[in-house]
Each structure stands twice: as structure tokens, then as C-alpha cells.
Design a protein around this motif. Structure first.
Motif, PDB file in Angstrom:
ATOM      1  N   GLU A 197       2.441 -14.173  10.968  1.00  0.00           N
ATOM      2  CA  GLU A 197       2.037 -12.899  11.553  1.00  0.00           C
ATOM      3  C   GLU A 197       0.970 -12.285  10.663  1.00  0.00           C
ATOM      4  OE1 GLU A 197       5.335 -10.242  12.072  1.00  0.00           O
ATOM      5  OE2 GLU A 197       6.611 -11.847  12.825  1.00  0.00           O
ATOM      6  N   GLU A 198      -0.028 -11.699  11.278  1.00  0.00           N
ATOM      7  CA  GLU A 198      -1.097 -11.055  10.523  1.00  0.00           C
ATOM      8  C   GLU A 198      -0.610  -9.712   9.990  1.00  0.00           C
ATOM      9  OE1 GLU A 198      -5.769  -9.794  11.227  1.00  0.00           O
ATOM     10  OE2 GLU A 198      -4.620 -10.714  12.823  1.00  0.00           O
ATOM     11  N   VAL A 199      -1.007  -9.378   8.772  1.00  0.00           N
ATOM     12  CA  VAL A 199      -0.701  -8.079   8.201  1.00  0.00           C
ATOM     13  C   VAL A 199      -2.011  -7.384   7.851  1.00  0.00           C
ATOM     14  CG1 VAL A 199       1.558  -8.748   7.287  1.00  0.00           C
ATOM     15  CG2 VAL A 199      -0.444  -8.907   5.828  1.00  0.00           C
ATOM     16  N   GLU A 200      -1.957  -6.076   7.804  1.00  0.00           N
ATOM     17  CA  GLU A 200      -3.146  -5.278   7.492  1.00  0.00           C
ATOM     18  C   GLU A 200      -3.369  -5.273   5.978  1.00  0.00           C
ATOM     19  OE1 GLU A 200      -4.650  -0.661   7.894  1.00  0.00           O
ATOM     20  OE2 GLU A 200      -3.064  -1.397   9.234  1.00  0.00           O
ATOM     21  N   VAL A 201      -4.639  -5.373   5.585  1.00  0.00           N
ATOM     22  CA  VAL A 201      -5.020  -5.300   4.172  1.00  0.00           C
ATOM     23  C   VAL A 201      -6.044  -4.205   4.031  1.00  0.00           C
ATOM     24  CG1 VAL A 201      -6.015  -6.532   2.204  1.00  0.00           C
ATOM     25  CG2 VAL A 201      -4.646  -7.785   3.889  1.00  0.00           C
ATOM     26  N   GLU A 202      -5.808  -3.304   3.075  1.00  0.00           N
ATOM     27  CA  GLU A 202      -6.779  -2.223   2.861  1.00  0.00           C
ATOM     28  C   GLU A 202      -7.588  -2.450   1.615  1.00  0.00           C
ATOM     29  OE1 GLU A 202      -3.983   1.029   0.585  1.00  0.00           O
ATOM     30  OE2 GLU A 202      -4.537   1.409   2.635  1.00  0.00           O
ATOM     31  N   ASP A 251      -2.159  -3.725  -0.346  1.00  0.00           N
ATOM     32  CA  ASP A 251      -3.247  -3.220  -1.186  1.00  0.00           C
ATOM     33  C   ASP A 251      -4.047  -4.452  -1.611  1.00  0.00           C
ATOM     34  OD1 ASP A 251      -4.876  -2.409  -3.296  1.00  0.00           O
ATOM     35  OD2 ASP A 251      -3.422  -0.928  -3.992  1.00  0.00           O
ATOM     36  N   GLY A 252      -5.223  -4.617  -1.040  1.00  0.00           N
ATOM     37  CA  GLY A 252      -6.031  -5.812  -1.264  1.00  0.00           C
ATOM     38  C   GLY A 252      -6.390  -6.046  -2.719  1.00  0.00           C
ATOM     39  N   SER A 294       0.835  -1.201   0.000  1.00  0.00           N
ATOM     40  CA  SER A 294       0.000   0.000   0.000  1.00  0.00           C
ATOM     41  C   SER A 294       0.872   1.255   0.000  1.00  0.00           C
ATOM     42  CB  SER A 294      -0.885  -0.005   1.241  1.00  0.00           C
ATOM     43  OG  SER A 294      -1.506   1.248   1.412  1.00  0.00           O
ATOM     44  N   ARG A 344       0.263   3.736   1.694  1.00  0.00           N
ATOM     45  CA  ARG A 344       0.162   4.259   3.063  1.00  0.00           C
ATOM     46  C   ARG A 344       1.257   3.745   3.985  1.00  0.00           C
ATOM     47  NH1 ARG A 344      -5.127   2.267   5.157  1.00  0.00           N
ATOM     48  NH2 ARG A 344      -3.829   2.352   6.984  1.00  0.00           N
ATOM     49  N   ILE A 376       1.381  -3.078   5.109  1.00  0.00           N
ATOM     50  CA  ILE A 376      -0.022  -2.856   4.744  1.00  0.00           C
ATOM     51  C   ILE A 376      -0.147  -3.239   3.270  1.00  0.00           C
ATOM     52  CG2 ILE A 376      -1.913  -1.210   4.555  1.00  0.00           C
ATOM     53  CD1 ILE A 376      -0.430   0.554   6.594  1.00  0.00           C
ATOM     54  N   ARG A 387       5.375  -1.234   9.414  1.00  0.00           N
ATOM     55  CA  ARG A 387       4.421  -2.337   9.420  1.00  0.00           C
ATOM     56  C   ARG A 387       3.956  -2.535   7.988  1.00  0.00           C
ATOM     57  NH1 ARG A 387      -1.378  -0.092  11.555  1.00  0.00           N
ATOM     58  NH2 ARG A 387      -1.409   1.583  10.063  1.00  0.00           N
TER      59      ARG A 387
END
Length: 99
Positions: free
Chosen positions: A94-99, A53-54, A36, A38, A51, A49
Motif C-alpha cells: 500500500e502506498e503511504v504519504e511522504v512529506e 517524515d521523508g 510525521s 501531522r 504519513i 493514515r
């Protein structure tokens, strides 16, 4: 099963002393530009961290991030659950953020 187009490189490890050889298959995991915009970075370029891009990661189950300094592969939740059901050892997920 999740990434049908991933190629593998066969590696033979030979122990001449014990006259034993083992075959191993190393996946040639593709790089994907799915980070991402961001994402914040440290001064040395590492991500603070991850993030994703879904939209760009959709449909991919195993990949490396193209614009990342990290050499850790990313796997989808479905692929991670499949690995865990099969008793895979030596993994750190580990979990990662997806936007």
C-alpha cells in the motif's frame, strides 16, 4: 541488497514424522522514528493514515515505525519494485504519504 545491516535469525523447522527439516531466515527489521507529526490518530492510538517524515526515512529501505501500533513493515519504492520483479508472493503493498 537494500539494507546491508539487517540481521537475520535462522530458524529450523523439523518434521520428525517425515524426517524432513527446513531452514528459514527471519529478518530482524529495525524500528525507525520516521512518523510525521501531522499524523492523526483514532482514540485507541492507531493512525488514521500513515504519513512519513521523508527526511528521517531517507536512505532506509525496510523498517517498522517506532511510534506506531502497526506491526506492518514499510519498504521503499525501490525495495518494493525489486521484490515484485523477483515474483515475491503473499505481499500486500500500500502506498503511504511522504512529506
Amino acid at each position: 541488497m537494500y539494507e546491508e545491516d539487517i540481521c537475520f535469525k535462522r530458524v529450523y523447522l523439523v518434521d520428525r514424522e517425515n524426517k524432513v527439516s527446513h531452514n528459514f531466515y527471519i529478518p530482524l527489521i529495525p524500528r525507525l522514528d520516521a512518523l510525521s507529526p501531522r499524523v492523526e490518530r483514532y482514540p485507541d492510538g492507531r493512525e488514521k493514515r500513515v504519513i512519513l517524515d521523508g527526511r528521517r526515512a531517507r536512505g532506509r529501505h525496510v523498517f517498522y515505525l517506532d511510534a506506531s501500533m502497526s506491526r506492518r513493515p514499510l519498504v521503499s519504492l525501490a525495495a518494493a519494485e525489486s521484490l515484485l520483479r523477483r515474483g515475491a508472493a503473499g505481499l500486500v503493498l500500500e502506498e503511504v504519504e511522504v512529506e
